[in-house]
Write an enzyme that holds these catalytic residues in place. Sequence first.
Site, PDB file in Angstrom:
ATOM      1  N   CYS A 180       0.835  -1.200   0.000  1.00 43.82           N
ATOM      2  CA  CYS A 180       0.000   0.000   0.000  1.00 43.82           C
ATOM      3  C   CYS A 180       0.870   1.250   0.000  1.00 43.82           C
ATOM      4  O   CYS A 180       1.892   1.307   0.685  1.00 43.82           O
ATOM      5  CB  CYS A 180      -0.893  -0.017   1.232  1.00 43.82           C
ATOM      6  N   CYS A 232      -0.213   4.656   7.064  1.00 38.21           N
ATOM      7  CA  CYS A 232      -0.935   4.468   8.324  1.00 38.21           C
ATOM      8  C   CYS A 232      -0.072   3.670   9.302  1.00 38.21           C
ATOM      9  O   CYS A 232       0.317   2.530   9.027  1.00 38.21           O
ATOM     10  CB  CYS A 232      -2.243   3.745   8.068  1.00 38.21           C
ATOM     11  N   CYS A 287      -0.683  -0.136  10.394  1.00 37.96           N
ATOM     12  CA  CYS A 287      -1.032  -1.126   9.379  1.00 37.96           C
ATOM     13  C   CYS A 287       0.174  -1.918   8.890  1.00 37.96           C
ATOM     14  O   CYS A 287       1.204  -1.347   8.517  1.00 37.96           O
ATOM     15  CB  CYS A 287      -1.703  -0.432   8.197  1.00 37.96           C
ATOM     16  N   CYS A 323     -17.157  -9.194   3.812  1.00 37.22           N
ATOM     17  CA  CYS A 323     -16.529  -7.888   3.690  1.00 37.22           C
ATOM     18  C   CYS A 323     -15.333  -8.001   2.745  1.00 37.22           C
ATOM     19  O   CYS A 323     -14.368  -8.717   3.047  1.00 37.22           O
ATOM     20  CB  CYS A 323     -16.076  -7.382   5.049  1.00 37.22           C
ATOM     21  N   CYS A 364     -20.478   2.018   7.284  1.00 37.89           N
ATOM     22  CA  CYS A 364     -19.803   1.350   8.387  1.00 37.89           C
ATOM     23  C   CYS A 364     -18.536   2.133   8.692  1.00 37.89           C
ATOM     24  O   CYS A 364     -17.715   2.345   7.800  1.00 37.89           O
ATOM     25  CB  CYS A 364     -19.465  -0.088   7.980  1.00 37.89           C
ATOM     26  N   ARG A 384     -19.481  -3.757  16.461  1.00 37.52           N
ATOM     27  CA  ARG A 384     -18.763  -4.982  16.124  1.00 37.52           C
ATOM     28  C   ARG A 384     -17.426  -5.052  16.838  1.00 37.52           C
ATOM     29  O   ARG A 384     -16.650  -4.109  16.828  1.00 37.52           O
ATOM     30  CB  ARG A 384     -18.524  -5.061  14.608  1.00 37.52           C
TER      31      ARG A 384
END
Length: 395
Positions: free
Chosen positions: A65, A69, A72, A109, A202, A272
């Site tokens: 990526c 972040c 991550c 998902c 979400c 969740r």
Amino acid sequence: MDLLNTLVDKGLRRETPTREEALAVLATSDDDVLDVVAAAGKVRRHWFGRRVKLNYLVNLKSGLCPEDCSYCSQRLGSQAGILKYTWLKPDEASRAAAAGVAGGAKRVCLVASGRGPTDRDVDRVSDTIRTIKEQNEGVEVCACLGLLSDGQAERLRSAGADAYNHNLNTSEATYGGITTTHTYADRVDTVNKAHAAGLSACSGLIAGMGESDEDLVDVVFALRELDPDSVPVNFLIPFEGTPLAKEWNLTPQRCLRILAMVRFVCPDVEVRIAGGREVHLRTLQPLALHLANSVFLGDYLTSEGQAGRADLEMIADAGFEVEDTDRLTLPEHRLPGGCGSHGGAGCGAHEGTGCGAHEDGVAGASDSAPQAGEPRTDLVAVRRRGAGTDLAPNA
């Protein structure tokens, strides 16, 4: 405790607590944690009974990526030894999804690393959504692809997507210290795009990154303002090879207080338990079911989770039941045409840029009993099965 009685009354009326009340929940002592769970549990059962919604993650594209972040394992410059692969083909993704559906998952998902999808990526994911829905009757699909451009949410909706996940992760005040390649406002914009397209939004948070109680309350109140249908609560896994590898700030009791605070602030929303439950809640996971009405089944994006069978046994042993596919998750007033909602229920956990789920998993037991507060690096295991491999998934 007067505070808890007040919060229960407000939760049953869908009335927002004050910031001071939310902070007071986080400030309660470990001696009071069972009282806090019992109080928030009354609110959870009022709106969701004893149902637990199961969700299943499929990592469509792993690693590499360009975003930075800090939490991550797929980030720019990550040294974590995770699986790296490009886009799964629609049939591959559908087979992975079928494993989760067979294990009891109601929602799949679909997550992909990256800043956000190109128009070609949206076409690719749209094909995947259609394939999954054709081959798995009744399944809900949530996409989690990062920052959305104009029109992309509408295209995903047209392809059959039910929801879109994009987490705020932390407070606006601290966001720049976690990520520099995009902004907090970018994330808010994507959640609003999902809403506007008619997707169930979400959006959630990550706890344990060194934030203050005030930061946690700020992000949860910001989520309340955005009004997503689902709020995933992730607990940071300090993955080796990432900037936050040394941030072991959570205890099981702290995690329970955070979940209770989220339930009080968002009483009628799907809460969740997402990434990190196995690592940080550990043997107190069943107590968290009294606060949250939704969990992920099996593994996560780049890390292993609790075995799917163990998840199902935990739910049954705690006196809860898996939510059927023909049962609506949200209370009636939050459904389309109700008094101010966006319908459905959301997807995701966290990781990646602007999307995805978090890094967490379960490895073998250590040789000696861990001490309270000791970092549990033994509980972090890189995913080596399921999507992107030739091995059967954990579902």
